[in-house]
Write a protein that holds these residues in place. Sequence first.
Motif, mmCIF file in Angstrom:
data_model
loop_
_atom_site.group_PDB
_atom_site.id
_atom_site.type_symbol
_atom_site.label_atom_id
_atom_site.label_comp_id
_atom_site.label_asym_id
_atom_site.label_seq_id
_atom_site.Cartn_x
_atom_site.Cartn_y
_atom_site.Cartn_z
ATOM 1 N N GLU A 75 -12.224 4.152 5.017
ATOM 2 C CA GLU A 75 -12.459 3.390 6.232
ATOM 3 C C GLU A 75 -13.771 3.683 6.938
ATOM 4 O OE1 GLU A 75 -8.200 2.473 7.968
ATOM 5 O OE2 GLU A 75 -8.192 4.275 6.765
ATOM 6 N N GLN A 114 0.810 -1.214 0.000
ATOM 7 C CA GLN A 114 0.000 0.000 0.000
ATOM 8 C C GLN A 114 0.848 1.271 0.000
ATOM 9 O OE1 GLN A 114 -2.982 -2.360 2.864
ATOM 10 N NE2 GLN A 114 -3.362 -0.169 2.934
ATOM 11 N N ALA A 133 -1.218 4.300 1.202
ATOM 12 C CA ALA A 133 -2.648 4.173 0.901
ATOM 13 C C ALA A 133 -3.313 3.546 2.114
ATOM 14 C CB ALA A 133 -2.863 3.315 -0.347
ATOM 15 N N GLY A 134 -3.357 4.292 3.192
ATOM 16 C CA GLY A 134 -3.900 3.789 4.453
ATOM 17 C C GLY A 134 -4.324 4.955 5.301
ATOM 18 N N GLY A 135 -4.973 4.653 6.410
ATOM 19 C CA GLY A 135 -5.445 5.725 7.283
ATOM 20 C C GLY A 135 -6.390 6.669 6.554
ATOM 21 N N PHE A 181 -6.516 -3.331 2.607
ATOM 22 C CA PHE A 181 -7.278 -3.071 3.838
ATOM 23 C C PHE A 181 -6.380 -2.819 5.038
ATOM 24 C CE2 PHE A 181 -9.496 -6.157 1.106
ATOM 25 C CZ PHE A 181 -10.506 -5.340 0.654
ATOM 26 N N ARG A 206 -8.761 -2.251 8.095
ATOM 27 C CA ARG A 206 -9.749 -1.194 7.818
ATOM 28 C C ARG A 206 -10.348 -0.553 9.092
ATOM 29 N NH1 ARG A 206 -13.679 -1.921 2.606
ATOM 30 N NH2 ARG A 206 -13.548 0.222 1.934
ATOM 31 N N ALA A 207 -9.974 0.684 9.314
ATOM 32 C CA ALA A 207 -10.381 1.435 10.512
ATOM 33 C C ALA A 207 -9.952 0.727 11.796
ATOM 34 C CB ALA A 207 -11.870 1.726 10.518
ATOM 35 N N PRO A 208 -8.653 0.408 11.891
ATOM 36 C CA PRO A 208 -8.167 -0.184 13.134
ATOM 37 C C PRO A 208 -8.437 0.797 14.275
ATOM 38 C CG PRO A 208 -6.318 0.564 11.762
ATOM 39 C CD PRO A 208 -7.562 0.702 10.944
#
Length: 689
Positions: free
Chosen positions: A655, A207, A502-504, A238, A347-349
Amino acid sequence: MTLGPDTLTPAVGAPLSRVEGREKVTGDARYAYEEPVEGVAYAAAVTATIAAGEIAVVDAEAALALPGVLAVLSHENAPRLGEADDGELLLFQSPRVAYRGQILAAVVAETLEGARDAASAVRLEYAPAPHDVELRAGHPGFYKPEKVNPSFPTDAATGDAEAALSAAAVVVDETYTTQPIHNNAMEPHASLALWEGGRLTLYDSIQGAWGASRTLAKVFELPPEDVRVIARHVGGGFGSKGTPRPQAVLAAIAARVVQRPVKAALTRQQMFATVGYRTPTIQRVRLGATRDGRLRAIAHDAFEQTSTLREFAEQTTVATRMMYAAPDRLTTHRLVALDVPTPSWMRAPGECPGMYALESAMDELAIACDMDPIELRVRNEPDVDPEKGIPFSSRNLVACLREGAERFGWADRDPTPGVRRDGRWLVGTGVASSTYPAYRSPSKATARLGDEGRFTVEIAAVDIGTGARTALTQIAADALGVDPDQVRMEIGDSRFGQAAVAGGSMGTASWGSAVVKACEALLAQGEGEVTVSTSEDVKAQAQLSRHAFGAQFAEVRVDADSGEVRVPRLFGMFAVGRVINAKTARSQFIGGMTMGMSMALLEESVMDGEFGDYLNHDLAQYHVPASADVQDVDAAWIEEDDGELNPMGSKGIGEIGIVGTAAAIANAVHHATGKRVRDLPIRLDRLVS
Ligand code: MOS
């Protein structure tokens, strides 16, 4: 954001189809494992069959005797590695076994089949040790981590929540648990490594290409510029591809040893051990309120697990810190390190499991106060961020609840649980709030003017299937004042420089800011090429609380005899700033909501205490919704104008769709049946017992 002079119709906001859609459906789009290279060899992993202890003997003789086998790697012969914050990446450095399924050895061979066959012929003998793999209340190993992900305070307290709870007229004090669940991206984690003159090129399912290049440079003790990571197309992540996974290191070690390019892909079964999963949680939520539903105290304590290789401290209660007004507040996290694979991003930790508990408790409070659950939330809407005391850049939770209620048809809902019946089905509806932070992180972009007024923009963004490449094309087109088809967006190469992962839910906001800046600088310059960075812009962002909000609505039908739950309707109403692409945004929302439904009803990684491993290791035993399970799922958004975010005015959308969905469904199940399930997933046996 500035529009160029020729723009008549802005591209931003339009439901543009994916610019790489044709390549993807024709099979021309190459994923990491598909890159054609000369002389490639294949690595296959040998994984631990005990949960704790040491390797006593590596017997590679039978494997080495098989045709086409080039090498057997283990701690006995593998090259020494440098450093990693993530201990999972330091492959073959010691005989210690940290969890069952850990990669302990590998075979490199001429063919994939040959490598996998030989991997089954490698014989490992162990000196096993007792293992401890089960998260349970009261575990003596619970400790307070120094911080929780990514850098939040572990505990936070305002006022005296305990005293306020003792004094409150109405108290909800309940414990909720969530199950371990595993990311299952369609593309299994895969890597192709090539060494050329001591420099590493890695095609990877990742990501964040730039971040991965930095991490791997440390692991292989190379100057950062000597590691290039390429991720042109990625088939879902994810969070599980947020950082390099062990197969990347395996491919690179193997390629170095056999002096050929090497491909390494995890099997679906191996993914259940080596790519991370959402930690199980035990969460106690206490809400104290006046009889008319004004919160006086909120307390939320989370207990979760990590591994012995790496501390992963999920930020389960952070959303509780900013959701509702209450003068006295307490949020805590405790962790225990078990002999298990390291939990990771999913996904949305934090927000996802945390809001399941908080929003279930809010439903219970609404019932205790004899109030409509939407009115309860509206009554506790804060004027400013209740913990930090700073203003929100925009906060449209109430608008989402009201507008969502209107569209879903909430108005005439009879709150009495367990009284609506349609044949054998008990029918109910539920609501929950949703939220996710609007993050932004520094990125670098280059814009170039080519022939015939065409533009190329380069940035180390990664499109993991979300439509990021398309959204960035739209953003660049508007910044340049041209049609999207005059912009060529080059992404997924660490050589383009620093870029957000590509996160958060921060990708488009972060990359888009750099793209706009580069395009505007190029227009000002009028020719050639311009490279810009947003690191100073991000540092200079004013003190505001930036979050997206939403309201989730669910209708459920529960079979009165069997406890089978069906979800005929899911509706999400979101406030996420400016929507860049109406088509791909909707897909993100309903994809997240479907994943939330999956968490509520189906997904569960079951720990086998005796063997010390999650025992459902494939998509036959690990249940995700099939198309027939997903009926009417829809999402919409309100117009939100927030000038405090970034040049596009956008908030992340990857997320928020999953946050609150499980609570909305659990609340609807209670409304349908009168039974409150506080442990996910909501299985038949939990409803009929
Ligand atoms: Mo997401 S779990 O931040 O990739």
